[in-house]
Design a protein around this motif. Structure first.
Motif, PDB file in Angstrom:
ATOM      1  N   LEU A  87       0.712   8.055  -8.781  1.00 60.49           N
ATOM      2  CA  LEU A  87       0.737   9.433  -8.455  1.00 60.49           C
ATOM      3  C   LEU A  87       1.947  10.195  -8.419  1.00 60.49           C
ATOM      4  CD1 LEU A  87      -2.172   9.479  -5.633  1.00 60.49           C
ATOM      5  CD2 LEU A  87      -2.374   9.763  -8.118  1.00 60.49           C
ATOM      6  N   LEU A  88       2.961   9.378  -7.940  1.00 56.37           N
ATOM      7  CA  LEU A  88       4.430  10.054  -7.928  1.00 56.37           C
ATOM      8  C   LEU A  88       5.043  10.466  -9.483  1.00 56.37           C
ATOM      9  CD1 LEU A  88       5.962   8.327  -5.086  1.00 56.37           C
ATOM     10  CD2 LEU A  88       5.253  10.631  -5.073  1.00 56.37           C
ATOM     11  N   ILE A 142      -1.787  -2.905  -3.496  1.00 55.61           N
ATOM     12  CA  ILE A 142      -2.535  -1.808  -4.289  1.00 55.61           C
ATOM     13  C   ILE A 142      -2.366  -0.515  -3.939  1.00 55.61           C
ATOM     14  CG2 ILE A 142      -5.242  -0.824  -4.585  1.00 55.61           C
ATOM     15  CD1 ILE A 142      -5.978  -3.871  -4.415  1.00 55.61           C
ATOM     16  N   LEU A 143      -2.131  -0.311  -2.606  1.00 48.30           N
ATOM     17  CA  LEU A 143      -1.719   1.008  -2.320  1.00 48.30           C
ATOM     18  C   LEU A 143      -0.068   1.494  -2.981  1.00 48.30           C
ATOM     19  CD1 LEU A 143      -3.060   1.031   1.482  1.00 48.30           C
ATOM     20  CD2 LEU A 143      -3.903   2.475  -0.377  1.00 48.30           C
ATOM     21  N   ILE A 144       0.742   0.532  -2.853  1.00 45.76           N
ATOM     22  CA  ILE A 144       1.975   0.752  -3.515  1.00 45.76           C
ATOM     23  C   ILE A 144       1.805   1.338  -4.907  1.00 45.76           C
ATOM     24  CG2 ILE A 144       3.978  -0.063  -4.133  1.00 45.76           C
ATOM     25  CD1 ILE A 144       3.874  -1.629  -1.278  1.00 45.76           C
ATOM     26  N   GLY A 145       0.841   0.567  -5.622  1.00 47.05           N
ATOM     27  CA  GLY A 145       0.602   0.935  -7.116  1.00 47.05           C
ATOM     28  C   GLY A 145      -0.010   2.280  -7.332  1.00 47.05           C
TER      29      GLY A 145
END
Length: 173
Positions: free
Chosen positions: A36-37, A28-31
């Motif tokens: 955002l990037l 989830i954090l990677i997604g």
């Protein structure tokens, strides 16, 4: 027949569940980070255009096909010359180019004193220009660092956004 379980089996299951939960959280954090990037960068407001960054800003604006509503393409000299403090400038001109979408007016201030403008323009419609500019507050001989604050306005002449441009005013005598 009864089965006797070892607490080690329960501990192994808990460990696997904790690892699975950690993997899900990391995914989830990677997604979120990837989202955002890749999010479109918002334009910067109140960027002061100086001689040092004018070419870079102009190059960025040249890449754009048209000016979005609420934005403004600047076409003006960054140095205005006046033979005397109360004379009409020989080279002061501000264009509101056809590619812009809003009328504009501006106030010119000596840098560091943005309370009292030395010149306040009328509203300049799209496709029009302003020249034969004389300062409303005459200045003594010298070179003045100034800030021009453009106000992009809607049809009711309400300010939609502003743009700050650094410039110089040179009074020759």
């Amino acid at each position: 027949m009864s089965e006797i379980r070892n607490n080690g089996d329960t501990g192994k299951k808990r460990g696997k569940i904790i690892i699975l939960i950690c993997i899900v959280i990391i995914a989830i954090l990677i997604g979120v980070i990837a989202f955002l990037l890749h999010k479109k960068e918002e334009p910067k407001r109140n960027v002061v255009v100086t001689e040092e960054n004018a070419e870079e800003v102009a190059a960025q604006m040249a890449e754009e096909d048209y000016t979005e509503p609420g934005y403004y393409t600047v076409n003006m000299a960054t140095e205005w010359h006046f033979s005397k403090g109360d004379a009409i400038s020989s080279d002061a001109r501000v264009d509101n180019v056809v590619g812009n979408t809003n009328s504009v007016y501006f106030d010119l201030f000596v840098a560091g004193d943005e309370k009292e403008p030395i010149y306040s323009s009328p509203v300049i419609p799209v496709g029009s220009f302003l020249e034969n500019i004389a300062l409303e507050k005459p200045l003594e001989k010298g070179t003045y660092d100034c800030v021009m604050i453009y106000h992009l306005v809607d049809d009711d002449q309400e300010t939609l956004s502003t743009l700050r441009v650094a410039m110089k005013v040179i009074v020759e005598s």
